[in-house]
Design a protein around this motif. Structure first.
Motif, PDB file in Angstrom:
ATOM      1  N   GLU A 105       0.826  -1.264  -0.050  1.00 58.37           N
ATOM      2  CA  GLU A 105      -0.031  -0.028  -0.003  1.00 58.37           C
ATOM      3  C   GLU A 105       0.935   1.307  -0.126  1.00 58.37           C
ATOM      4  OE1 GLU A 105      -3.772   0.206   0.917  1.00 58.37           O
ATOM      5  OE2 GLU A 105      -3.613  -2.082   0.251  1.00 58.37           O
ATOM      6  N   ASP A 106       2.129   1.276   0.747  1.00 56.55           N
ATOM      7  CA  ASP A 106       2.955   2.441   0.682  1.00 56.55           C
ATOM      8  C   ASP A 106       3.172   2.682  -0.636  1.00 56.55           C
ATOM      9  OD1 ASP A 106       2.837   2.694   3.260  1.00 56.55           O
ATOM     10  OD2 ASP A 106       4.839   1.589   3.850  1.00 56.55           O
ATOM     11  N   PHE A 107       3.537   1.671  -1.629  1.00 53.31           N
ATOM     12  CA  PHE A 107       4.341   2.152  -2.809  1.00 53.31           C
ATOM     13  C   PHE A 107       3.432   2.420  -4.046  1.00 53.31           C
ATOM     14  CE2 PHE A 107       7.081  -0.109  -0.206  1.00 53.31           C
ATOM     15  CZ  PHE A 107       8.267   0.627   0.104  1.00 53.31           C
ATOM     16  N   PHE A 165       0.636   3.879  -4.844  1.00 49.07           N
ATOM     17  CA  PHE A 165       0.227   5.403  -5.455  1.00 49.07           C
ATOM     18  C   PHE A 165       1.382   5.741  -6.266  1.00 49.07           C
ATOM     19  CE2 PHE A 165       0.577   9.947  -5.601  1.00 49.07           C
ATOM     20  CZ  PHE A 165      -0.517  10.416  -6.276  1.00 49.07           C
ATOM     21  N   ARG A 166       2.555   5.868  -5.518  1.00 46.32           N
ATOM     22  CA  ARG A 166       3.714   6.129  -6.365  1.00 46.32           C
ATOM     23  C   ARG A 166       4.225   5.472  -7.716  1.00 46.32           C
ATOM     24  NH1 ARG A 166       7.822  10.568  -6.425  1.00 46.32           N
ATOM     25  NH2 ARG A 166       9.617   9.531  -7.312  1.00 46.32           N
ATOM     26  N   ASP A 186       1.729   6.537 -10.060  1.00 48.90           N
ATOM     27  CA  ASP A 186       1.778   8.037 -10.564  1.00 48.90           C
ATOM     28  C   ASP A 186       2.971   8.305 -11.441  1.00 48.90           C
ATOM     29  OD1 ASP A 186       0.755  10.809  -9.913  1.00 48.90           O
ATOM     30  OD2 ASP A 186       2.762  11.097  -8.861  1.00 48.90           O
ATOM     31  N   ILE A 241       9.400   3.098  -8.677  1.00 52.41           N
ATOM     32  CA  ILE A 241       8.911   4.463  -8.141  1.00 52.41           C
ATOM     33  C   ILE A 241       9.981   5.463  -8.392  1.00 52.41           C
ATOM     34  CG2 ILE A 241       7.721   2.976  -5.836  1.00 52.41           C
ATOM     35  CD1 ILE A 241      10.026   4.092  -4.197  1.00 52.41           C
TER      36      ILE A 241
END
Lengths: 146, 427
Positions: free
Chosen positions: B238-240, B242-243, B246, B407
């Motif tokens: 979950e931490d990664f 979005f990045r 994106d 990322i």
């Protein structure tokens, strides 16, 4: 006839001012939403999106102010007749909050937010670059704009 | 004639000198050289350069053009065709005399700008993939070199055991087949060693190619700082997520294509004011098959629907790319976490097998009767445990690098610098 033209010009000026104030209030809203994420760590997709929306909004505003001559004129006349300190505190994050967001964006030594977060100083530079000399002078000397 | 003879004499010497050129490299140099010298990266950067120039071409094409034959035929129409001919002749040269009056040309300029941005993203993705592959090769060379050293050490250890067992067999303390077992094992290690040497040579050759060195260059990789494996923690997908989505250049490329589709639709809608003959640029091929007709015809509605569905296709493709990025990330995080868990086990296994073998050696030194098969088995276990450990350690390096690629972290933030360096040289 002259009076009609004069009134027409005045009303056009106020339309432009409304245009800028609309953009400013939109960015102010986005800024508020970005700030609301400060306590919601670790960031998840929702918080990341709110933060991104603010920085992208600011970027688009700055770039338009620089590249679009009409928008540039409107912004400078808006600022000349208004309060630059309020404008800055409305649309720009202060350095402390920006640093806090950057800190929240970093986990396991990885930066996890949108890349625009890191480009905040560039956006401020673009914005200041679009200002007339008189507005720029005030911008430079206003703490809220730094 | 004498010069020719000298040349013939020196050619083998020169080529021999080239083929044995040895270059000592580190990871930073790998990133730098791949960024500027890699054949695919360089080609792609030139494509980006062409796309950038295409914007200027499209802009300049909005200005009047001189087409003598068209002018002549229009003039003929004007002077020989009466009032109607004059009008027709006048309009027929609008596209040359005043291309800026044709809206489709403006839409083409906007599309060219978007395609340039898409090309930039394409370049970024390709560059990152080449850097990732090169760094992975670098890590593999280090891993295989470590394994090679490890096999050599194991050979020395096994040779010792072989000598001990041989003595025992001579005095009847051990069955004959044990020394044969060890000999077979030693021969197998010899084969492993040779295979590894060939593998390292192939990896070095491929890395040299990726770094743009001429064939025959021998690379000597320098050691790298290994991470503190004991402090590694589980990653949270979950931490990664979005990045990764994106920042993905593959996703962004589709965003630009989708934005360009809007202009393609406008081009069809305003086709009654003339069609554009300007090129969309290098990446514009995806819209080249769309039916844009010059003038307002009965097919315009269908043309618009085709462009709209083309946009839908691009949206679906974008979604597929996003899901691919997510899937890669999830797979990476799962494997990484698996290695974090296994690392502790492997470390314990390595210590246990090392201690076990050590104890057997000590017992032999004290003159105790040790089962030779047990000795061989312990040695084999240690070799296996060490090999697994090395593999996991280097897998961590590769996983971290893959994560950085996903990322755009660390070395992968240098894409812009790499491109501007190449383009500055070009300009």
């Amino acid at each position: 006839m002259k009076a009609i033209i004069f009134l027409l010009l005045i009303s056009m000026g106020s339309v432009y001012a409304q245009d800028i104030s609309g953009s400013v209030s939109n960015i102010t809203k986005l800024k508020g939403e970005a700030l609301s994420t400060l306590g919601s760590t670790p960031y998840r997709a929702k918080e990341h999106q709110l933060i991104k929306d603010y920085f992208v909004g600011l970027m688009e505003f700055s770039v338009q102010a620089r590249d679009n001559s009409k928008m540039n004129r409107r912004l400078n006349s808006y600022l000349a007749s208004g309060d630059i300190a309020k404008f800055c505190s409305d649309i720009l994050l202060d350095t402390k909050d920006w640093n806090q967001i950057k800190q929240n964006c970093t986990r396991n030594r990885f930066f996890l937010c949108s890349e625009e977060v890191n480009e905040f100083p560039e956006f401020k530079k673009t914005l200041s670059g679009s200002l007339s000399p008189a507005n720029l002078e005030i911008f430079k000397n206003t703490p809220a704009c730094q | 004639m004498r010069n020719l003879a000298l040349l013939i004499l020196f050619i083998p010497i020169l080529s021999w000198g080239q083929s044995t050129q040895e270059v000592k490299i580190n990871l930073k140099q790998v990133v730098d050289k791949v960024s500027t010298e890699n054949y695919s990266v360089y080609q792609n950067s030139l494509r980006v350069y062409q796309a950038k120039e295409s914007i200027t071409v499209a802009r300049m094409n909005l200005l009047p053009r001189l087409n003598l034959w068209k002018l002549a035929s229009a003039a003929l129409e004007i002077f020989a065709g009466g009032p109607a001919g004059a009008a027709a002749g006048g309009f027929s040269i609008v596209e040359d005399i005043a291309p800026f009056l044709v809206p489709a040309n403006w839409f083409r300029v906007s599309q060219t700008k978007l395609f340039y941005q898409a090309d930039l993203q394409g370049y970024k993705a390709l560059w990152a993939n080449e850097v990732l592959t090169s760094k992975a090769l670098y890590h593999h060379i280090l891993l295989d070199s470590s394994l090679k050293d490890h096999i050599r050490r194991s050979q020395v250890d096994l040779e010792k055991i072989y000598q001990i067992v041989k003595v025992r067999e001579t005095f009847g303390g051990s069955p004959q087949k044990v020394s044969q077992e060890i000999k077979i094992r030693l021969l197998a290690l010899d084969e492993d060693l040779r295979a590894l040497e060939v593998l390292i040579s192939e990896e070095e050759s491929l890395l040299a190619f990726l770094m743009g060195y001429p064939t025959g260059t021998r690379l000597k990789v320098t050691e790298i700082d290994m991470p503190d494996y004991d402090s590694l923690e589980h990653l949270d997908y979950e931490d990664f997520e979005f990045r990764a989505v994106d920042v993905s250049p593959e996703v962004k490329q589709f965003e630009y294509f989708i934005a360009a589709a809007d202009y393609a639709r406008k081009e069809v809608s305003y086709a009654f004011l003339g069609a554009s003959s300007l090129s969309r640029g290098l990446n514009g091929g995806i819209f080249d098959n769309l039916p844009v007709q010059s003038g307002l015809g009965f097919g315009t509605g269908a043309s618009i629907r085709i462009v709209k569905s083309q946009k839908e296709i691009l949206k679906v493709q974008k979604k597929a790319v996003e899901e691919t990025v997510r899937r890669s990330l999830r797979q990476l995080v799962n494997n990484y976490n698996l290695d974090v868990d296994n690392y502790k086990n492997l470390k314990a296994r390595q210590n246990l097998t090392r201690n076990g073998l050590q104890q057997l050696y000590q017992r032999i030194q004290f003159g105790e009767n040790v089962d030779s098969l047990q000795l061989v088995e312990s040695s084999r276990n240690l070799i296996e445990a060490d090999t697994s450990m090395f593999s996991v350690m280097f897998r961590f390096l590769n996983s971290e690098d893959k994560l950085s690629r996903l990322i755009f972290h660390g070395d992968y933030t240098k894409a812009k610098d790499a491109l501007s360096r190449i383009q500055e040289e070009k300009e």
